[in-house]
Write a protein that holds these residues in place. Structure first.
Motif, PDB file in Angstrom:
ATOM      1  N   GLU A  24       0.910  -1.159   0.215  1.00 14.41           N
ATOM      2  CA  GLU A  24      -0.009   0.074   0.071  1.00 14.41           C
ATOM      3  C   GLU A  24       0.804   1.190   0.054  1.00 14.41           C
ATOM      4  O   GLU A  24       1.816   1.375   0.545  1.00 14.41           O
ATOM      5  N   ARG A  25       0.404   2.431  -0.848  1.00 15.57           N
ATOM      6  CA  ARG A  25       1.214   3.608  -0.537  1.00 15.57           C
ATOM      7  C   ARG A  25       0.154   4.708  -0.775  1.00 15.57           C
ATOM      8  O   ARG A  25      -0.856   4.749  -1.263  1.00 15.57           O
ATOM      9  N   ARG A  26       0.358   5.676   0.329  1.00 15.66           N
ATOM     10  CA  ARG A  26      -0.478   6.823   0.624  1.00 15.66           C
ATOM     11  C   ARG A  26      -0.005   7.865  -0.450  1.00 15.66           C
ATOM     12  O   ARG A  26       0.925   7.930  -0.955  1.00 15.66           O
TER      13      ARG A  26
END
Length: 71
Positions: free
Chosen positions: A4-6
């Motif tokens: 996951e990457r913000r």
């Protein structure tokens, strides 16, 4: 494995703009996705691929332009 990457608002805006550009290239009756029972947008797999391709092409053109400006 994907992690996951913000994303910040500007990054999300760029993704949506690239998506809109890719969608304009398609015939208007092309099935592009659906709303599920919860109202969430689900993109058709080939539409997501087209978006990723559009982003790669845009990045390549940007790099090409920068290289040309440096010469």
């Amino acid at each position: 494995m994907t992690r996951e990457r913000r994303l910040d608002a500007r990054q999300v805006e760029e993704i949506f703009l690239a998506f809109a550009e890719a969608m304009r290239e398609l015939p208007p009756d092309t099935e592009a996705g659906r709303l599920d029972a919860n109202g969430d947008l689900r993109l058709a797999p080939d539409i997501a691929l087209k978006l990723r391709t559009a982003r790669r092409v845009r990045q390549f053109l940007l790099e090409l332009r920068q290289s040309h400006n440096e010469d």
